[in-house]
Each structure stands twice: as structure tokens, then as C-alpha cells.
Design a protein around this motif. Structure first.
Motif, short mmCIF file in Angstrom:
data_model
loop_
_atom_site.label_atom_id
_atom_site.label_comp_id
_atom_site.label_asym_id
_atom_site.label_seq_id
_atom_site.Cartn_x
_atom_site.Cartn_y
_atom_site.Cartn_z
N THR A 173 0.64 -6.70 0.27
CA THR A 173 -0.71 -6.22 0.58
C THR A 173 -0.65 -4.87 1.29
OG1 THR A 173 -1.62 -8.45 0.71
CG2 THR A 173 -2.80 -6.75 1.92
N LYS A 174 0.30 -4.74 2.21
CA LYS A 174 0.45 -3.49 2.96
C LYS A 174 0.90 -2.34 2.03
CE LYS A 174 2.87 -1.99 7.18
NZ LYS A 174 4.19 -1.49 6.81
N ASN A 175 1.86 -2.63 1.16
CA ASN A 175 2.34 -1.61 0.20
C ASN A 175 1.20 -1.09 -0.66
OD1 ASN A 175 5.00 -1.92 1.00
ND2 ASN A 175 5.54 -3.32 -0.67
N VAL A 176 0.42 -2.01 -1.22
CA VAL A 176 -0.67 -1.63 -2.12
C VAL A 176 -1.72 -0.83 -1.37
CG1 VAL A 176 -2.56 -2.53 -3.53
CG2 VAL A 176 -0.29 -3.54 -3.72
N THR A 177 -2.09 -1.31 -0.17
CA THR A 177 -3.11 -0.63 0.62
C THR A 177 -2.68 0.79 0.97
OG1 THR A 177 -3.82 -2.75 1.53
CG2 THR A 177 -4.53 -0.77 2.70
N GLU A 178 -1.44 0.94 1.40
CA GLU A 178 -0.97 2.27 1.81
C GLU A 178 -0.81 3.22 0.62
OE1 GLU A 178 2.26 1.74 4.56
OE2 GLU A 178 0.90 0.85 6.04
N ALA A 179 -0.43 2.66 -0.54
CA ALA A 179 -0.33 3.50 -1.74
C ALA A 179 -1.71 4.00 -2.17
CB ALA A 179 0.32 2.71 -2.87
N LEU A 180 -2.73 3.17 -1.97
CA LEU A 180 -4.09 3.51 -2.41
C LEU A 180 -4.94 4.18 -1.32
CD1 LEU A 180 -4.84 0.27 -4.46
CD2 LEU A 180 -4.33 2.53 -5.39
N LEU A 181 -4.41 4.24 -0.11
CA LEU A 181 -5.19 4.76 1.02
C LEU A 181 -5.74 6.18 0.79
CD1 LEU A 181 -6.16 3.59 3.67
CD2 LEU A 181 -4.09 4.46 4.77
N PRO A 182 -4.94 7.12 0.27
CA PRO A 182 -5.49 8.46 0.03
C PRO A 182 -6.69 8.44 -0.92
CG PRO A 182 -3.10 8.51 -0.09
CD PRO A 182 -3.49 7.07 -0.04
N LEU A 183 -6.66 7.53 -1.91
CA LEU A 183 -7.76 7.41 -2.87
C LEU A 183 -8.99 6.78 -2.21
CD1 LEU A 183 -5.48 6.27 -5.75
CD2 LEU A 183 -7.03 8.21 -5.93
N LEU A 184 -8.76 5.83 -1.31
CA LEU A 184 -9.86 5.20 -0.58
C LEU A 184 -10.51 6.23 0.37
CD1 LEU A 184 -8.05 1.85 0.15
CD2 LEU A 184 -10.24 2.01 -1.05
N LEU A 185 -9.68 7.06 0.97
CA LEU A 185 -10.20 8.08 1.88
C LEU A 185 -10.94 9.18 1.13
CD1 LEU A 185 -7.18 8.23 4.34
CD2 LEU A 185 -9.48 7.37 4.85
N SER A 186 -10.74 9.25 -0.20
CA SER A 186 -11.48 10.21 -1.02
C SER A 186 -12.88 9.71 -1.32
CB SER A 186 -10.75 10.45 -2.35
OG SER A 186 -9.51 11.07 -2.12
N SER A 187 -13.14 8.42 -1.05
CA SER A 187 -14.46 7.85 -1.27
C SER A 187 -15.33 8.12 -0.05
CB SER A 187 -14.35 6.33 -1.48
OG SER A 187 -15.62 5.72 -1.41
N SER A 188 -16.62 8.27 -0.29
CA SER A 188 -17.54 8.50 0.83
C SER A 188 -17.91 7.20 1.54
CB SER A 188 -18.81 9.19 0.32
OG SER A 188 -19.45 8.35 -0.64
N ASP A 189 -17.53 6.06 0.95
CA ASP A 189 -18.00 4.78 1.47
C ASP A 189 -17.05 3.66 1.03
OD1 ASP A 189 -19.64 2.93 2.67
OD2 ASP A 189 -21.09 2.84 1.02
N ALA A 190 -15.81 3.70 1.51
CA ALA A 190 -14.78 2.78 1.01
C ALA A 190 -14.80 1.42 1.70
CB ALA A 190 -13.40 3.42 1.15
N ARG A 191 -14.35 0.42 0.96
CA ARG A 191 -14.22 -0.95 1.46
C ARG A 191 -12.82 -1.47 1.15
NH1 ARG A 191 -18.03 0.62 3.03
NH2 ARG A 191 -20.22 0.06 2.85
N VAL A 192 -12.20 -2.14 2.11
CA VAL A 192 -10.97 -2.88 1.86
C VAL A 192 -11.22 -4.32 2.30
CG1 VAL A 192 -8.52 -3.18 2.39
CG2 VAL A 192 -9.48 -0.87 2.18
N VAL A 193 -10.97 -5.25 1.40
CA VAL A 193 -11.16 -6.68 1.68
C VAL A 193 -9.82 -7.38 1.48
CG1 VAL A 193 -12.42 -8.78 1.07
CG2 VAL A 193 -13.54 -6.54 0.84
N ASN A 194 -9.28 -7.94 2.55
CA ASN A 194 -8.01 -8.67 2.47
C ASN A 194 -8.30 -10.17 2.46
OD1 ASN A 194 -6.40 -6.36 2.44
ND2 ASN A 194 -6.46 -6.19 4.67
#
Length: 304
Positions: A147-168
């Protein structure tokens, strides 16, 4: 892809070829999101996408992902970047139980499903599980590190969103009440002083103590599903750390409930439709909604 993704929210769900993950994809796609369905098995993932498209949900694509492999997460990030340029919703659903089960006679499962309460079913499973070290190791590698690997790999893309959500997707088994060690409980609850690096260390310490038969030494969870409980407690803590660091996003974790899925031989009490409600609600919540929180289904609850 029909409709384009420029104005649609882009969502990605891990472990999504069946069960809760597949239903989360269906509900998000039905709400108008473009969905990236990921699964470890390419054939099963493609079949799941086809099934959703047969329901008229055309804005669903498949990308292979093994959450336990950092290189796989990196390839996924490249795919999302090249295809969409951003990510608005990440639902980390992939997980394993950390045990081997021997349920015996299939007829017994029917009895479990029809005549036992939820508490009795869990006890029945506890009596039929074994926890070899290899399963515990895979559980931490998948549920926490994956979960941590996937989240960190995708974090730059999530930060490119104006309104991001992460649900674990977590579990009530990850609540701190299952730890007997007061020091451990305090450390996992002290988000102001806890780091992701320390969570990695705690994961290693747990596996070391597990291998040496010393779970009581530090007060790790015992009494069945020990690795699963630790993996989900670490994910809960990781969710809170990230929420504190990235205040522009909404990051939350939840227990979807005891859902009828393959992981429990469909002995749960909730349908997948009911189990997906929490993850979907948190994925689509208003911008001013909670962050760094734990939910039991659709209700906010305590980490203890």
C-alpha cells in the motif's frame, strides 16, 4: 476512451478484479469517474473490465499491478501519467489475510453462512487458521509495504489533482486495542512524532519477534491473525502521517465491514455493494471533509 478524462475524475483501485475492489470500481464508474482497475492477474483483471463494460461503463481501463513489487507500482505510475496526467482518487484495496485456512468439508461452510452470528463465524475461522512465518511476511509486504509503495509512486499524480482523495481499506483488526504493549500503542498513536521510516522499522521488528516466537515481548497482537492486525495498524498510522503532511488532500482509512468475499469464503454478513459504500463515500466526499480519520463503514470512529 469515450467521454475523455479532462473533466472526469480519474480513480484507481487496487486488488480490483473481484469482491469489494470490483464493486468500488463499478460504483465509481457509475458516478461518472474514469476508473483504472488494477489486479495482479492480467487475465482476471481484463475479464473484470469486460464485465463492467457490459454494464455500459465504458470509461474503465485495466493496468496490471503487483502491489508487493515496487517496480510494478512505478510502471503503474508511468501508465497513469502518460494516459491521464493526474490522479484524483486512489483506493488501496489489495490485501491478504496472512493465514492459511483449512475449512474442511464444504458443507460446514454452508452451516457457518446460515446459522452462525458474525462473532461465531470469526471464532470458527480462528480455530481453522495457521500462521506460518511465510504468510506473515507476505501479509506485511502486501498490506503495509505494498500500500505504501503504490501510494508513494502515485503521490506526484495525486498532488497534481486539485482535489485528491486516498482511501486505505483497513480493518477493525487494525485498531490499537489489539496491542497489549502500552509503549507500542502510544507510539502508533503519537502521530506528531511518528514517521513512515519508523513504521518500516516496526514492521521489521514484528516479523523478527514473530519468527522468534516472542510476540508477547513487545505486546504485539496475539490470538489469531497477528500479522494482519499489525499490517492494518501500520496502514492506519501511515494514513494519519500522510494526512498530516499533505493537507491539500483527503486521506482516510476504513473498515468496510464483514463482507462476503473470497478472503472469508463468503461467510461475511454484508454484500459487496454494502461493503463498497464506505470506500466510495470517502472517495467522493466534499473538499472540506475529514482527513486522517478512521471510519467503520460510513461512520467516523476511533483508532483505539
Amino acid at each position: 476512451m469515450e467521454g475523455g478524462s479532462s473533466c472526469r475524475r480519474v480513480a484507481l483501485v487496487t486488488g480490483a478484479n473481484r469482491g469489494i475492489g470490483l464493486e468500488v470500481c463499478r460504483q465509481l464508474a457509475s458516478s461518472g469517474a474514469t476508473v483504472v482497475l488494477t489486479a495482479r492477474d492480467e487475465k482476471r483483471g481484463a475479464t473484470a473490465v469486460d464485465a463492467l463494460r457490459e454494464l455500459g461503463l465504458s470509461d474503465v481501463v485495466f493496468c496490471q499491478l503487483d502491489v508487493g513489487e515496487p517496480s510494478s507500482a512505478a510502471r503503474l505510475a508511468d501508465f497513469v501519467m502518460d494516459t491521464f496526467g493526474r490522479l484524483d482518487i486512489l483506493v488501496n484495496n489489495a490485501g491478504v489475510s496472512g493465514v492459511r485456512m483449512d475449512v474442511g468439508d464444504p458443507a460446514a461452510l454452508h452451516q457457518v453462512r446460515t446459522s452462525m452470528s458474525a462473532a461465531e463465524r470469526l471464532e470458527w475461522f480462528n480455530q481453522r487458521t495457521a500462521e506460518p512465518f511465510e504468510e506473515a511476511e507476505e501479509c506485511l509486504r502486501t498490506n503495509y509495504h505494498g500500500t505504501k509503495n503504490v501510494t508513494e509512486a502515485l503521490l506526484p499524480l495525486l498532488l497534481s489533482s486539485s482535489d485528491a482523495r486516498v482511501v486505505n481499506v483497513s480493518s477493525s483488526y487494525g485498531l490499537l486495542r489489539y496491542f497489549s504493549g502500552e509503549e507500542l500503542k502510544h507510539e502508533l498513536d503519537d502521530i506528531d512524532n511518528l514517521s513512515a521510516e519508523r513504521l518500516d522499522e516496526l514492521s521489521g521488528l514484528f516479523l523478527k519477534d514473530f519468527k522468534n516466537g516472542r510476540l508477547d515481548h513487545r505486546g504485539w497482537p496475539v490470538g489469531g491473525f497477528s500479522a494482519y492486525k499489525v499490517s492494518k495498524a501500520l496502514i492506519n498510522a501511515y494514513t494519519r502521517i500522510l494526512a498530516k503532511k499533505h493537507t491539500s488532500m483527503r486521506l482516510n482509512c476504513l473498515d468496510p465491514g464483514y463482507v462476503k468475499t473470497d478472503i472469508n469464503f463468503h461467510t461475511g454478513v454484508l454484500t459487496v455493494e454494502e461493503g463498497a459504500r464506505g470506500p466510495v463515500m470517502l472517495s467522493l466526499m466534499p473538499k472540506e471533509g475529514p482527513t486522517g480519520s478512521y471510519f467503520n463503514g460510513t461512520e467516523q470512529a476511533a483508532f483505539m
